[in-house]
Design a protein around this motif. Structure first.
Motif, PDB file in Angstrom:
ATOM      1  N   THR B  10       0.855  -1.191   0.000  1.00 29.92           N
ATOM      2  CA  THR B  10       0.000   0.000   0.000  1.00 29.92           C
ATOM      3  C   THR B  10       0.883   1.232   0.000  1.00 29.92           C
ATOM      4  O   THR B  10       1.883   1.274   0.716  1.00 29.92           O
ATOM      5  CB  THR B  10      -0.840   0.023   1.297  1.00 29.92           C
ATOM      6  OG1 THR B  10      -1.446  -1.244   1.443  1.00 29.92           O
ATOM      7  CG2 THR B  10      -1.884   1.109   1.252  1.00 29.92           C
ATOM      8  N   PHE B  11       0.525   2.217  -0.774  1.00 31.66           N
ATOM      9  CA  PHE B  11       1.239   3.492  -0.665  1.00 31.66           C
ATOM     10  C   PHE B  11       0.355   4.617  -1.184  1.00 31.66           C
ATOM     11  O   PHE B  11      -0.806   4.408  -1.499  1.00 31.66           O
ATOM     12  CB  PHE B  11       2.615   3.443  -1.323  1.00 31.66           C
ATOM     13  CG  PHE B  11       2.606   3.431  -2.828  1.00 31.66           C
ATOM     14  CD1 PHE B  11       1.993   2.415  -3.525  1.00 31.66           C
ATOM     15  CD2 PHE B  11       3.225   4.459  -3.540  1.00 31.66           C
ATOM     16  CE1 PHE B  11       1.991   2.411  -4.905  1.00 31.66           C
ATOM     17  CE2 PHE B  11       3.230   4.448  -4.914  1.00 31.66           C
ATOM     18  CZ  PHE B  11       2.611   3.426  -5.595  1.00 31.66           C
ATOM     19  N   ALA B  12       0.918   5.824  -1.212  1.00 30.02           N
ATOM     20  CA  ALA B  12       0.097   6.990  -1.542  1.00 30.02           C
ATOM     21  C   ALA B  12       0.666   7.715  -2.741  1.00 30.02           C
ATOM     22  O   ALA B  12       1.862   7.621  -3.036  1.00 30.02           O
ATOM     23  CB  ALA B  12       0.026   7.922  -0.340  1.00 30.02           C
ATOM     24  N   ASN B  13      -0.213   8.432  -3.404  1.00 32.37           N
ATOM     25  CA  ASN B  13       0.177   9.244  -4.555  1.00 32.37           C
ATOM     26  C   ASN B  13       1.285  10.224  -4.173  1.00 32.37           C
ATOM     27  O   ASN B  13       1.246  10.847  -3.124  1.00 32.37           O
ATOM     28  CB  ASN B  13      -1.075  10.010  -5.026  1.00 32.37           C
ATOM     29  CG  ASN B  13      -0.803  10.840  -6.257  1.00 32.37           C
ATOM     30  OD1 ASN B  13       0.176  10.625  -6.960  1.00 32.37           O
ATOM     31  ND2 ASN B  13      -1.691  11.788  -6.523  1.00 32.37           N
ATOM     32  N   GLY B  14       2.272  10.334  -5.048  1.00 28.27           N
ATOM     33  CA  GLY B  14       3.334  11.308  -4.827  1.00 28.27           C
ATOM     34  C   GLY B  14       4.396  10.865  -3.852  1.00 28.27           C
ATOM     35  O   GLY B  14       5.211  11.669  -3.418  1.00 28.27           O
ATOM     36  N   ASN B 440      17.243   2.782  -6.389  1.00 26.21           N
ATOM     37  CA  ASN B 440      16.404   1.593  -6.202  1.00 26.21           C
ATOM     38  C   ASN B 440      15.055   1.911  -5.574  1.00 26.21           C
ATOM     39  O   ASN B 440      14.641   1.291  -4.606  1.00 26.21           O
ATOM     40  CB  ASN B 440      17.134   0.551  -5.351  1.00 26.21           C
ATOM     41  CG  ASN B 440      18.389   0.075  -6.034  1.00 26.21           C
ATOM     42  OD1 ASN B 440      18.374  -0.207  -7.237  1.00 26.21           O
ATOM     43  ND2 ASN B 440      19.483   0.026  -5.297  1.00 26.21           N
ATOM     44  N   CYS B 441      14.398   2.902  -6.120  1.00 25.21           N
ATOM     45  CA  CYS B 441      13.092   3.297  -5.616  1.00 25.21           C
ATOM     46  C   CYS B 441      12.092   3.400  -6.766  1.00 25.21           C
ATOM     47  O   CYS B 441      12.479   3.465  -7.935  1.00 25.21           O
ATOM     48  CB  CYS B 441      13.164   4.665  -4.924  1.00 25.21           C
ATOM     49  SG  CYS B 441      13.742   4.566  -3.243  1.00 25.21           S
ATOM     50  N   MET B 442      10.835   3.411  -6.376  1.00 22.09           N
ATOM     51  CA  MET B 442       9.788   3.697  -7.344  1.00 22.09           C
ATOM     52  C   MET B 442       8.962   4.856  -6.808  1.00 22.09           C
ATOM     53  O   MET B 442       8.717   4.955  -5.612  1.00 22.09           O
ATOM     54  CB  MET B 442       8.879   2.479  -7.522  1.00 22.09           C
ATOM     55  CG  MET B 442       7.590   2.799  -8.275  1.00 22.09           C
ATOM     56  SD  MET B 442       6.370   1.508  -8.093  1.00 22.09           S
ATOM     57  CE  MET B 442       6.656   0.626  -9.605  1.00 22.09           C
ATOM     58  N   ALA B 443       8.568   5.749  -7.701  1.00 17.40           N
ATOM     59  CA  ALA B 443       7.650   6.815  -7.302  1.00 17.40           C
ATOM     60  C   ALA B 443       6.521   6.889  -8.318  1.00 17.40           C
ATOM     61  O   ALA B 443       6.723   6.639  -9.503  1.00 17.40           O
ATOM     62  CB  ALA B 443       8.366   8.151  -7.223  1.00 17.40           C
ATOM     63  N   VAL B 444       5.347   7.215  -7.822  1.00 17.99           N
ATOM     64  CA  VAL B 444       4.164   7.318  -8.676  1.00 17.99           C
ATOM     65  C   VAL B 444       3.519   8.678  -8.423  1.00 17.99           C
ATOM     66  O   VAL B 444       3.413   9.105  -7.277  1.00 17.99           O
ATOM     67  CB  VAL B 444       3.139   6.210  -8.350  1.00 17.99           C
ATOM     68  CG1 VAL B 444       1.902   6.335  -9.227  1.00 17.99           C
ATOM     69  CG2 VAL B 444       3.772   4.836  -8.520  1.00 17.99           C
TER      70      VAL B 444
END
Lengths: 259, 510
Positions: B10-14, B440-444
């Motif tokens: 689970t994660f959040a926008n931005g 090594n990260c992802m951002a959305v």
């Protein structure tokens, strides 16, 4: 019906006076022709050339800006340590030869577009029908070409119109870098326009590939595929820049003869 | 925690998250998580592949949006070899995503009902999902189209070069007389390799790629790009920059929505509204130019903040122009609603039922016109929209009228929003400097552009460079909805239906 009339009265007459009257006002932050005050440049400084996303600035023995490659962005302006580079509000940017877009910053003289030759001017000067071909850009150039058809600009008062078929056209107005996927369609459309015909390249993409310059998916501009008669730079060019270029080509501007 | 998606992170926008915290599921579990999520009302915001090191391995990532809970879910799976089971028969909204994965990475979604290329380019790997020989040129729209056979059935082919000043695309209609039984849309002509060019970045060109993903959506795409970069750089945000970004975004929406209403009026031959709205759109574009020097907002949105500030004088001038535009637009647009002959052409034309809109994963005004409460400013708020809420407008009929009327509702909301924000731009800095990007990260980042949800996803390698950059323009979700809306409609209504969606070719083709 009464509502239509009332609305018409409310909206008023909006077609601009240009070119007989003044040109429409441009915002203070408008980015027209860029200029470098070469005298301010520190020895050996190449900052603007290095930050430019499309290598539009070259610094050899001369400092040159290629308006065909320029995205009219703020990267160079923000990076310059001496505030030597700035955008003027000069919106007149259209030229007939690709090389005329490469401006020596020591002189800052620009050879603006001249009119078509007498024969073509006689044919197209008062009636120019264009087929627009969108060939891989971002649709901003198309949008600001379309704006010329709104009541404010009323392009048709100059006899310039966009027609549905290349068979009905006197020439092409091309936007976009010409993707590999549009190359064949552009070539076929060009071939379908009867001779004599002219080609107008609008925007950084159609002139040199724009931000996509040298991507393998594109050609670097329309003249890789068809011969171009008028280059109108910008990303996208302001409608006024496009209109001025078209009128210049048709010899419809007083100063076209002198520049 | 939602019981259906416990397997996904689970994660959040931005926000950015470590790649290590994204669960790698078995392919069956991955599929099950997506299907369960969708059955619970979530939707697929992005589904894409990346290379997993060796040529034989591909990673599939899924990002699901839970609009009710304002949450995002992410998971991934590893595909060995050159195929994976297709989800499309069980989940239609994966249709285009799976075609895209096949085209970009040369792996086949087995069981996909209509596996055709999306943009007509060579794959990024040594494989080809259609086993096309390496030297053979790939030409868009060449290949099989869905065909209806029978007496008096005829086929109409339109494009890539169209009659108007618009972008290229190919439309293939199966008709019986005037009636369209089926429309298939083949795009890719605008493909200029943006996602591939973004690899290895950020570079000095990255922001310019973002600004030109779709020229009329410059602000929304540039904002999404900046939000992704800022999340990866763990960059603080300033209230002033967030406010100016939101103002620019709503000005972009206003210009396009007003222009669309004019264009819709034009397509039914109602010229007063067409003429007025065309000009008013220009006035709003000029407001963007007053802000940043460019009518499309180029240069306004920059990583770390905004490129241009608006002092009180400028804000006052913008407010004055906003009042004028509001007055003119109100007269021009009400004229349209009060003209029965124009409304008769809008009503019941090109309906998109709610159920179909949900199944296809439609976004933006097109979704809201069919009754879907779906607006990233409300459901997945970022920037200023976390603090200032714009009410979500919906209609029910899903026809051209609804898609037109929703724009008018949104115009009024946006005018009110811009007015409020211009009156109270918070003090402070407009720009903060960026650190290097986390490795090594992802951002959305999701944003509600004027066409709908704009989604950017970036994945960084061990040096903090983009090893994958995924862009999902709202048009990527919505083109199939236009094709659906044309079913059983008169072919002469195609321009009207098309304009009511007004989708982007370049945003789709990248």
């Amino acid at each position: 019906m009464i509502n239509v009339i009332l609305a018409r009265l409310q909206q008023g007459h909006r077609t601009m006076k240009y070119p007989e009257g003044p040109s429409p006002p441009l915002p203070d932050r408008f980015r027209g022709r860029p200029a470098i005050e070469v005298a301010k440049c520190p020895d050996g400084c190449r900052t603007c050339a290095e930050v430019c996303p499309t290598q539009a600035i070259t610094m050899t023995d001369k400092v040159l800006i290629d308006l065909g490659k320029c995205l009219f962005c703020t990267d160079c302006v923000n990076a310059c340590p001496e505030q030597a580079i700035s955008y003027t509000t000069d919106y007149r940017l259209a030229v007939r030869q690709r090389n005329d877009l490469v401006i020596d910053q020591a002189q800052q003289e620009m050879v603006l577009a001249t009119a078509l030759n007498t024969k073509l001017k006689k044919l197209f000067g008062r009636s120019l029908k264009l087929r627009q071909v969108s060939a891989g850009g971002c649709n901003a150039c198309e949008a600001d070409v379309n704006v010329l058809n709104t009541v404010g600009w009323d392009l048709s008062r100059f006899g310039i119109q966009f027609v549905a078929s290349p068979r009905h056209a006197d020439g092409l107005l091309i936007t976009g870098p010409v993707t590999r996927n549009m190359e064949l369609a552009l070539q076929k459309t060009y071939d379908a326009v009867p001779d004599p015909k002219i080609v107008i390249a609008v925007g950084a993409c159609a002139i040199a590939g724009g931000p996509y310059i040298d991507n393998e998916e594109i050609n670097n501009g329309a003249d890789a595929v068809v011969p171009v008669d008028l280059y109108i730079p910008g990303c996208p060019p302001h409608p006024l820049t496009i209109l001025e270029g078209l009128l210049r080509l048709l010899g419809r501007l007083e100063d076209a003869r002198h520049s | 925690m939602n019981p259906g998606t416990t397997n996904l992170a689970t994660f959040a926008n931005g926000r950015a998250l470590d790649l290590a915290s994204i669960p790698t599921l078995g392919i069956a579990e991955f599929e099950q998580s997506i299907l369960e999520g969708v059955s619970l009302g979530q939707r697929i915001t992005a589904l894409f592949a990346t290379s997993a090191g060796s040529a034989e391995q591909t990673l599939l990532y899924a990002i699901l949006s839970d609009d009710k809970q304002n949450r995002l879910y992410v998971g991934r799976t590893q595909v060995e070899g050159d195929q994976f089971p297709s989800l499309t028969p069980r989940c239609p909204q994966t249709h285009m995503f799976e075609r895209e994965i096949a085209e970009q990475f040369g792996i086949k979604p087995i069981g996909h009902p209509w596996l055709k290329p999306v943009r007509y380019h060579r794959s990024w790997t040594c494989r080809d999902a259609w086993d096309r020989p390496p030297g053979e040129p790939i030409i868009p729209a060449v290949g099989d189209f869905f065909r209806v056979d029978g007496d008096e059935i005829h086929e109409v082919a339109v494009g890539p070069v169209h009659a108007g000043v618009i972008e290229p695309g190919h439309f293939r209609f199966q008709c019986h007389g005037e009636m369209v039984y089926h429309l298939e849309i083949a795009l890719g002509y605008q493909h200029r390799g943006v996602e591939r060019a973004l690899l290895g970045g950020p570079t000095k060109r990255s922001i310019h790629y973002a600004e030109t993903l779709a020229g009329d959506t410059t602000v929304a795409h540039a904002t999404a790009y900046c939000q992704v970069v800022e999340a990866l750089a763990r960059c603080p945000k300033t209230a002033r920059a967030q406010t100016l970004r939101a103002i620019a975004l709503e000005l972009e929406r206003l210009a396009n929505h007003v222009g669309d209403l004019g264009a819709l009026a034009h397509d039914v031959g109602f010229l007063p509204t067409a003429s007025y709205c065309g000009r008013i759109r220009g006035d709003i574009l000029n407001m963007s130019a007053l802000l940043c020097g460019n009518r499309f907002g180029r240069g306004m949105i920059r990583p770390g903040g905004v490129g241009f500030d608006a002092d009180e004088t400028r804000a006052t001038e913008l407010l004055r122009r906003l009042d004028d535009a509001e007055q003119d637009a109100t007269v021009a647009v009400n004229l349209l609603w009060n003209t029965p002959s124009a409304m008769a052409r809008f009503e019941d034309t090109g309906p998109l039922p709610l159920k179909i809109a949900a199944e296809l994963g439609v976004v933006g005004p097109a979704a809201r016109a069919s009754g879907l409460m779906r607006d990233a400013r409300h459901d997945q708020p970022s920037g200023l929209f976390r603090f200032v809420h714009i009410p979500v407008s919906t209609c029910e009929t899903g026809d051209v009228f609804a898609r037109a009327f929703i724009r008018w509702l949104e115009i009024q909301q946006s005018i009110e929003f811009v007015r409020e924000q211009l009156r109270a731009i918070p003090a402070g800095s407009t720009m903060v400097s960026l650190n290097s990007l986390s490795p090594n990260c992802m951002a959305v980042a999701l944003n509600e552009g004027w066409r709908g949800e704009v989604c950017h996803v970036a994945i960084t390698d061990e040096r903090g460079c983009f090893t994958r950059y995924k862009v999902v323009d709202p048009s990527f979700h919505n083109w199939i909805a236009l094709a659906y809306a044309l079913r059983n409609q008169a072919i002469s209504d195609f321009p009207l239906c098309n304009k009511s969606f007004n989708l982007s070719y370049c945003g789709h083709d990248l």
